[in-house]
Design a protein around this motif. Structure first.
Motif, short mmCIF file in Angstrom:
data_model
loop_
_atom_site.label_atom_id
_atom_site.label_comp_id
_atom_site.label_asym_id
_atom_site.label_seq_id
_atom_site.Cartn_x
_atom_site.Cartn_y
_atom_site.Cartn_z
N LEU A 188 0.81 -1.22 0.00
CA LEU A 188 0.00 0.00 0.00
C LEU A 188 0.85 1.27 0.00
CD1 LEU A 188 -2.63 -1.02 2.72
CD2 LEU A 188 -3.00 -0.96 0.25
N VAL A 189 2.00 1.18 0.66
CA VAL A 189 2.86 2.36 0.85
C VAL A 189 4.28 1.99 0.44
CG1 VAL A 189 3.78 3.95 2.57
CG2 VAL A 189 1.39 3.23 2.72
N ASP A 190 4.83 2.74 -0.49
CA ASP A 190 6.17 2.42 -0.99
C ASP A 190 7.23 2.46 0.11
OD1 ASP A 190 5.08 2.19 -3.52
OD2 ASP A 190 5.61 4.24 -4.12
N ASP A 191 7.07 3.40 1.06
CA ASP A 191 8.08 3.54 2.11
C ASP A 191 8.09 2.35 3.06
OD1 ASP A 191 9.43 5.79 1.39
OD2 ASP A 191 8.34 7.17 2.70
N ALA A 192 7.03 1.55 3.09
CA ALA A 192 7.05 0.35 3.92
C ALA A 192 8.13 -0.60 3.42
CB ALA A 192 5.69 -0.33 3.89
N GLU A 193 8.12 -0.84 2.12
CA GLU A 193 9.15 -1.71 1.55
C GLU A 193 10.53 -1.10 1.71
OE1 GLU A 193 10.16 -3.82 -2.76
OE2 GLU A 193 8.11 -3.20 -2.28
N ARG A 194 10.63 0.22 1.57
CA ARG A 194 11.92 0.89 1.71
C ARG A 194 12.45 0.74 3.14
NH1 ARG A 194 14.36 6.17 2.20
NH2 ARG A 194 12.40 7.17 2.80
N ALA A 195 11.56 0.78 4.13
CA ALA A 195 11.98 0.62 5.52
C ALA A 195 12.56 -0.78 5.75
CB ALA A 195 10.81 0.86 6.45
N HIS A 196 11.96 -1.79 5.14
CA HIS A 196 12.50 -3.15 5.24
C HIS A 196 13.87 -3.24 4.58
CE1 HIS A 196 8.93 -5.57 6.71
NE2 HIS A 196 8.38 -4.39 6.47
N GLU A 197 14.02 -2.59 3.43
CA GLU A 197 15.30 -2.63 2.72
C GLU A 197 16.39 -1.90 3.50
OE1 GLU A 197 14.04 -0.89 -0.93
OE2 GLU A 197 13.27 -2.77 -1.77
N ILE A 198 16.05 -0.78 4.12
CA ILE A 198 17.02 -0.06 4.95
C ILE A 198 17.45 -0.92 6.13
CG2 ILE A 198 17.24 1.88 6.56
CD1 ILE A 198 15.60 3.54 4.53
N SER A 199 16.50 -1.64 6.71
CA SER A 199 16.82 -2.54 7.82
C SER A 199 17.80 -3.62 7.36
CB SER A 199 15.55 -3.18 8.36
OG SER A 199 14.64 -2.20 8.82
N ALA A 200 17.57 -4.16 6.17
CA ALA A 200 18.45 -5.20 5.63
C ALA A 200 19.86 -4.66 5.41
CB ALA A 200 17.87 -5.75 4.33
N ARG A 201 19.95 -3.47 4.84
CA ARG A 201 21.27 -2.88 4.58
C ARG A 201 22.01 -2.60 5.89
NH1 ARG A 201 18.54 0.01 0.41
NH2 ARG A 201 18.42 1.89 1.69
N PHE A 202 21.27 -2.13 6.88
CA PHE A 202 21.90 -1.87 8.18
C PHE A 202 22.48 -3.14 8.79
CE2 PHE A 202 21.19 -2.12 12.81
CZ PHE A 202 22.12 -1.18 13.23
N LEU A 203 21.69 -4.22 8.80
CA LEU A 203 22.16 -5.47 9.37
C LEU A 203 23.36 -6.02 8.60
CD1 LEU A 203 18.76 -7.16 10.28
CD2 LEU A 203 20.42 -6.14 11.85
N GLU A 204 23.26 -5.91 7.29
CA GLU A 204 24.40 -6.38 6.47
C GLU A 204 25.67 -5.62 6.82
OE1 GLU A 204 25.61 -6.99 1.75
OE2 GLU A 204 23.87 -5.75 2.29
N SER A 205 25.54 -4.32 7.01
CA SER A 205 26.74 -3.50 7.31
C SER A 205 27.29 -3.84 8.69
CB SER A 205 26.40 -2.01 7.23
OG SER A 205 25.53 -1.62 8.29
N VAL A 206 26.41 -4.10 9.66
CA VAL A 206 26.88 -4.46 11.00
C VAL A 206 27.60 -5.81 10.97
CG1 VAL A 206 26.13 -5.13 13.32
CG2 VAL A 206 25.14 -3.12 12.23
N TRP A 207 27.00 -6.77 10.31
CA TRP A 207 27.55 -8.11 10.30
C TRP A 207 28.75 -8.26 9.39
CZ3 TRP A 207 21.89 -10.11 9.99
CH2 TRP A 207 21.35 -10.13 11.29
N ARG A 208 28.87 -7.37 8.42
CA ARG A 208 30.04 -7.43 7.54
C ARG A 208 31.29 -6.94 8.28
NH1 ARG A 208 28.15 -4.46 3.49
NH2 ARG A 208 29.06 -2.55 4.29
#
Length: 315
Positions: A295-315
């Protein structure tokens, strides 16, 4: 009607008014729970939950509170990263079902195994029951890493709203107890202080979706009926004696949300304690947008930002 929300959010608000959906604080606890479950079910019909590799319902077992959990697997990897996820709902409503779509989407987007926690809620089980369950679930995941096929060195806690509150508190408890390690925390428009009082309570306290200033009071009366406990740091993580040595945090806030200011303040509080913090605010969004997938594009963007953050922490 609000004039500062995103058009996609405005459409949701308009539809809510058109359908005559009552305000949470105007109905009983059970009626509110039924309403939220029905709304989530209707949303799943419009936006079918994404597939994941495997879904398993189980519990944490003896010694860990027998907390019901749902495990979403997205990979056959033997030591997958893991997210312990706490749903929102003011510690009064919400469930594994209401957040099933968001849990699936977050698991897929991050490539993690995700453990969604069905913690006890008020008024039947007031504070600190939810905190105890939230901590026990994370502890169980860490202690059963081999059986769960997850990597305990890549364990994150995450939650939205009340779930964000629990994630923040569990991160503090894990640091203090040193029984297991949390490597990252993702706090999505978290409740940091039920007592409110920030400027956004006046600015966005009415007419901006499901969470109004009076709704927060309705939640507090059920989750924290004893006024003397409302300042306890396990309910109000702002009041923890120290915020040093906490895991890196991602804090997502919505511009048009009564909780916006306390999310911003908590980000500043963590930074002042030398915790690595990424804070992202979504303009024109309201409380709950993280779950408005499809319904809201930013919902998906929030999930993607979360994924990038976790990837950066774990990398």
């Amino acid at each position: 009607m609000p004039d500062d929300v995103h058009p996609q959010i405005q459409a949701i608000i308009d539809r809510t008014v058109e359908l005559g959906i009552p305000k949470v604080q105007s109905i009983s606890t059970q009626a509110a729970r039924t309403l939220v479950e029905k709304m989530a079910a209707a949303r799943r019909e419009d936006y079918p939950p994404p597939d994941v590799l495997k879904v398993e319902n189980t519990s944490t077992g003896p010694g860990y509170g027998h907390v019901p959990v749902r495990i979403y697997r997205t990979t056959a990897e033997e030591r997958a990263p893991v997210i312990v996820f706490y749903h929102g709902g003011g510690h009064v409503f919400g469930s594994l079902e209401t957040h099933d779509t968001a849990a699936r989407f977050l698991a897929r987007t991050t490539g993690c195994t995700l453990v969604s926690v069905d913690y006890r809620m008020g008024p039947e089980h007031p504070f600190p029951a939810a905190v105890e369950d939230a901590y026990d679930a994370a502890h169980w995941v860490a202690d059963h890493a081999d059986a769960l096929r997850i990597d305990p060195a890549r364990l994150a806690v995450c939650g939205d709203s009340a779930g964000g509150n629990l994630a923040a508190v569990v991160a503090l408890m894990a640091r203090d107890n040193a029984a297991f390690a949390i490597s990252a925390q993702v706090l999505i428009y978290p409740v940091i202080d039920y007592r409110g009082g920030t400027p956004t309570y006046a600015r966005y306290g009415k007419g901006y979706g499901i969470l109004e200033a009076d709704t927060v009071s309705w939640f507090m009366e059920r989750y924290l009926p004893d006024p003397e406990l409302r300042g306890d740091w396990r309910a109000t993580p702002h009041n923890a004696a120290s915020h040093a040595d906490l895991p890196p945090a991602l804090i997502l806030t919505a511009e048009c949300d009564v909780l916006r200011e306390e999310g911003r303040d908590y980000a500043a509080q963590l930074k002042a304690a030398d915790v690595s913090v990424e804070h992202v605010e979504f303009r024109g969004m309201i409380h709950g947008f993280f779950g408005y997938l499809g319904l809201v594009d930013d919902a998906e963007r929030a999930h993607e930002i979360s994924a990038r953050f976790l990837e950066s922490v774990w990398r």
